[in-house]
Write a protein that holds these residues in place. Structure first.
Motif, PDB file in Angstrom:
ATOM      1  N   UNK A  45       0.824  -1.214   0.000  1.00  0.00           N
ATOM      2  CA  UNK A  45       0.000   0.000   0.000  1.00  0.00           C
ATOM      3  C   UNK A  45       0.856   1.262   0.000  1.00  0.00           C
ATOM      4  N   UNK A  46       2.122   1.128   0.386  1.00  0.00           N
ATOM      5  CA  UNK A  46       3.031   2.277   0.410  1.00  0.00           C
ATOM      6  C   UNK A  46       3.844   2.383  -0.880  1.00  0.00           C
ATOM      7  N   UNK A  47       3.513   1.535  -1.860  1.00  0.00           N
ATOM      8  CA  UNK A  47       4.151   1.639  -3.166  1.00  0.00           C
ATOM      9  C   UNK A  47       5.432   0.851  -3.332  1.00  0.00           C
ATOM     10  N   UNK A  48       5.709  -0.101  -2.432  1.00  0.00           N
ATOM     11  CA  UNK A  48       6.919  -0.910  -2.557  1.00  0.00           C
ATOM     12  C   UNK A  48       6.742  -1.940  -3.672  1.00  0.00           C
ATOM     13  N   UNK A  49       7.749  -2.134  -4.526  1.00  0.00           N
ATOM     14  CA  UNK A  49       7.669  -3.186  -5.545  1.00  0.00           C
ATOM     15  C   UNK A  49       7.849  -4.557  -4.908  1.00  0.00           C
ATOM     16  N   UNK A  50       7.424  -5.589  -5.620  1.00  0.00           N
ATOM     17  CA  UNK A  50       7.450  -6.941  -5.062  1.00  0.00           C
ATOM     18  C   UNK A  50       8.858  -7.378  -4.669  1.00  0.00           C
ATOM     19  N   UNK A  51       9.856  -7.027  -5.474  1.00  0.00           N
ATOM     20  CA  UNK A  51      11.229  -7.450  -5.173  1.00  0.00           C
ATOM     21  C   UNK A  51      11.699  -6.891  -3.835  1.00  0.00           C
ATOM     22  N   UNK A  52      11.367  -5.632  -3.553  1.00  0.00           N
ATOM     23  CA  UNK A  52      11.776  -5.023  -2.291  1.00  0.00           C
ATOM     24  C   UNK A  52      10.954  -5.574  -1.132  1.00  0.00           C
ATOM     25  N   UNK A  53       9.671  -5.796  -1.362  1.00  0.00           N
ATOM     26  CA  UNK A  53       8.819  -6.404  -0.335  1.00  0.00           C
ATOM     27  C   UNK A  53       9.383  -7.763   0.068  1.00  0.00           C
ATOM     28  N   UNK A  54       9.810  -8.518  -0.922  1.00  0.00           N
ATOM     29  CA  UNK A  54      10.370  -9.842  -0.654  1.00  0.00           C
ATOM     30  C   UNK A  54      11.584  -9.748   0.261  1.00  0.00           C
ATOM     31  N   UNK A  55      12.444  -8.771   0.015  1.00  0.00           N
ATOM     32  CA  UNK A  55      13.644  -8.610   0.840  1.00  0.00           C
ATOM     33  C   UNK A  55      13.289  -8.202   2.264  1.00  0.00           C
ATOM     34  N   UNK A  56      12.365  -7.277   2.411  1.00  0.00           N
ATOM     35  CA  UNK A  56      11.970  -6.843   3.749  1.00  0.00           C
ATOM     36  C   UNK A  56      11.288  -7.967   4.522  1.00  0.00           C
ATOM     37  N   UNK A  57      10.451  -8.734   3.849  1.00  0.00           N
ATOM     38  CA  UNK A  57       9.639  -9.745   4.540  1.00  0.00           C
ATOM     39  C   UNK A  57      10.343 -11.078   4.750  1.00  0.00           C
ATOM     40  N   UNK A  58      11.219 -11.449   3.827  1.00  0.00           N
ATOM     41  CA  UNK A  58      11.822 -12.786   3.902  1.00  0.00           C
ATOM     42  C   UNK A  58      13.342 -12.779   3.901  1.00  0.00           C
ATOM     43  N   UNK A  59      13.951 -11.638   3.596  1.00  0.00           N
ATOM     44  CA  UNK A  59      15.407 -11.577   3.553  1.00  0.00           C
ATOM     45  C   UNK A  59      16.002 -12.130   2.280  1.00  0.00           C
ATOM     46  N   UNK A  60      15.144 -12.447   1.308  1.00  0.00           N
ATOM     47  CA  UNK A  60      15.621 -12.998   0.036  1.00  0.00           C
ATOM     48  C   UNK A  60      14.613 -12.669  -1.057  1.00  0.00           C
ATOM     49  N   UNK A  61      15.015 -12.861  -2.294  1.00  0.00           N
ATOM     50  CA  UNK A  61      14.122 -12.601  -3.427  1.00  0.00           C
ATOM     51  C   UNK A  61      13.263 -13.841  -3.679  1.00  0.00           C
ATOM     52  N   UNK A  62      12.401 -14.152  -2.718  1.00  0.00           N
ATOM     53  CA  UNK A  62      11.690 -15.432  -2.738  1.00  0.00           C
ATOM     54  C   UNK A  62      10.219 -15.334  -3.107  1.00  0.00           C
ATOM     55  N   UNK A  63       9.673 -14.139  -3.220  1.00  0.00           N
ATOM     56  CA  UNK A  63       8.251 -13.990  -3.548  1.00  0.00           C
ATOM     57  C   UNK A  63       8.075 -13.841  -5.052  1.00  0.00           C
ATOM     58  N   UNK A  64       7.283 -14.727  -5.643  1.00  0.00           N
ATOM     59  CA  UNK A  64       7.048 -14.717  -7.083  1.00  0.00           C
ATOM     60  C   UNK A  64       5.546 -14.597  -7.368  1.00  0.00           C
ATOM     61  N   UNK A  65       5.181 -13.834  -8.412  1.00  0.00           N
ATOM     62  CA  UNK A  65       3.759 -13.673  -8.739  1.00  0.00           C
ATOM     63  C   UNK A  65       3.016 -14.996  -8.906  1.00  0.00           C
ATOM     64  N   UNK A  66       3.635 -15.975  -9.557  1.00  0.00           N
ATOM     65  CA  UNK A  66       2.931 -17.236  -9.825  1.00  0.00           C
ATOM     66  C   UNK A  66       2.558 -17.961  -8.529  1.00  0.00           C
ATOM     67  N   UNK A  67       3.402 -17.825  -7.514  1.00  0.00           N
ATOM     68  CA  UNK A  67       3.110 -18.476  -6.237  1.00  0.00           C
ATOM     69  C   UNK A  67       1.951 -17.787  -5.523  1.00  0.00           C
ATOM     70  N   UNK A  68       1.874 -16.459  -5.675  1.00  0.00           N
ATOM     71  CA  UNK A  68       0.785 -15.713  -5.051  1.00  0.00           C
ATOM     72  C   UNK A  68      -0.548 -16.036  -5.717  1.00  0.00           C
ATOM     73  N   UNK A  69      -0.538 -16.158  -7.037  1.00  0.00           N
ATOM     74  CA  UNK A  69      -1.764 -16.502  -7.755  1.00  0.00           C
ATOM     75  C   UNK A  69      -2.212 -17.919  -7.398  1.00  0.00           C
ATOM     76  N   UNK A  70      -1.255 -18.837  -7.274  1.00  0.00           N
ATOM     77  CA  UNK A  70      -1.585 -20.226  -6.940  1.00  0.00           C
ATOM     78  C   UNK A  70      -2.274 -20.330  -5.590  1.00  0.00           C
ATOM     79  N   UNK A  71      -1.989 -19.391  -4.697  1.00  0.00           N
ATOM     80  CA  UNK A  71      -2.574 -19.454  -3.357  1.00  0.00           C
ATOM     81  C   UNK A  71      -4.071 -19.165  -3.357  1.00  0.00           C
ATOM     82  N   UNK A  72      -4.592 -18.600  -4.458  1.00  0.00           N
ATOM     83  CA  UNK A  72      -6.038 -18.372  -4.550  1.00  0.00           C
ATOM     84  C   UNK A  72      -6.773 -19.705  -4.526  1.00  0.00           C
ATOM     85  N   UNK A  73      -6.268 -20.659  -5.301  1.00  0.00           N
ATOM     86  CA  UNK A  73      -6.921 -21.967  -5.359  1.00  0.00           C
ATOM     87  C   UNK A  73      -6.591 -22.821  -4.140  1.00  0.00           C
ATOM     88  N   UNK A  74      -5.342 -22.757  -3.710  1.00  0.00           N
ATOM     89  CA  UNK A  74      -4.926 -23.615  -2.592  1.00  0.00           C
ATOM     90  C   UNK A  74      -5.345 -23.055  -1.240  1.00  0.00           C
TER      91      UNK A  74
END
Length: 268
Positions: free
Chosen positions: A142-171
């Motif tokens: 909501x503060x305008x952070x891109x996914x790559x930077x969000x991944x670093x802040x939240x997990x310490x690595x570039x581990x968040x990928x769009x396809x995994x987030x979309x897959x979580x809708x079904x799972x």
């Protein structure tokens, strides 16, 4: 008449896109219907509503609203133009069987391609259980952070990928990167300390969090480093923040390297 609402967790509207819609609608009017579902249907699928200003709508009031699943920017643009929202032409989604989160994700992917953090709207609408790491990710979104930077802040690595987030809708299960909160407990304190002194526009870039990750990984005492860096971040002066955000560059030194040099100077 029902009022318009948005599904809580859906991607926020983009000011630039809204402006473009305002110009178009001012000149040509509404060119296509706003796609909606009944507010109570969102609630029955474990979703929640917010009004056009982003305020929570009580679940018991959902029958008073249509939830916009495609056309958020046009609704906001029409409102900004001072037009009567009741004049907007609407249609209900044709597939009444799809879950709301999946419907929104599918409609947006098929119309305007989602980018980076847009994909976080999918699990944000579909998940029932609370996850503090994901909540932090949504806050940064909501503060305008891109996914790559969000991944670093939240997990310490570039581990968040769009396809995994979309897959979580079904799972209905968040990507595994959100399962370990160990890194989050450190980084959220760094973020809170940094945001007291440094604008989010700079924090949304990868400089600070990349620097902190590298220093943490090479620290002799990571726990001590984590505590010390909080203090150093909160102790930054206005002049030091200016040096970090706008470093003086010399010949053969890139702006990126100059930024890291200033971070080392004031936080190392």
């Amino acid at each position: 008449n029902r009022q318009f609402a948005f599904v809580k967790g859906n991607r926020p509207t983009n000011a630039k896109t809204v402006k473009a819609k305002e110009k178009s609608m001012q000149e040509h009017g509404q060119l296509s219907p706003i796609t909606v579902v009944k507010g109570e249907d969102v609630y029955l699928m474990n979703g929640h509503l917010v009004d056009l200003q982003g305020n929570d709508i009580p679940d018991k009031q959902t029958e008073q609203y249509y939830a916009v699943v495609d056309g958020q920017h046009r609704v906001v643009a029409w409102m900004n133009l001072g037009k009567n929202l009741d004049e907007l032409v609407i249609c209900e989604a044709l597939n009444a069987e799809m879950e709301i989160a999946a419907l929104i994700a599918e409609m947006n992917i098929c119309t305007t391609s989602w980018k980076g953090t847009d994909y976080m709207a999918a699990p944000a609408m579909a998940l029932g259980e609370k996850n503090e790491v994901f909540d932090f990710a949504v806050e940064l979104q909501t503060k305008g952070f891109p996914l790559a930077t969000i991944s670093l802040w939240c997990t310490g690595a570039n581990s968040l990928k769009p396809k995994d987030l979309v897959a979580s809708v079904k799972s209905k299960v968040l990507p595994r990167a959100f399962e370990d909160a160990g890194w989050f407990y450190r980084s959220v304190k760094w973020y809170e300390a940094a945001s007291e002194r440094i604008p989010n526009a700079f924090l949304a870039k990868k400089y600070l969090i990349t620097f902190l990750i590298k220093k943490f990984n090479h620290a002799e005492n990571p726990t001590q480093f984590s505590s010390q860096v909080e203090i150093r971040l909160r102790s930054l002066t206005d002049e030091q923040v200016k040096e970090i955000m706008n470093p003086k560059t010399e010949e053969d030194v890139s702006r990126e390297q100059a930024t890291y040099d200033m971070l080392e100077k004031h936080l190392g």
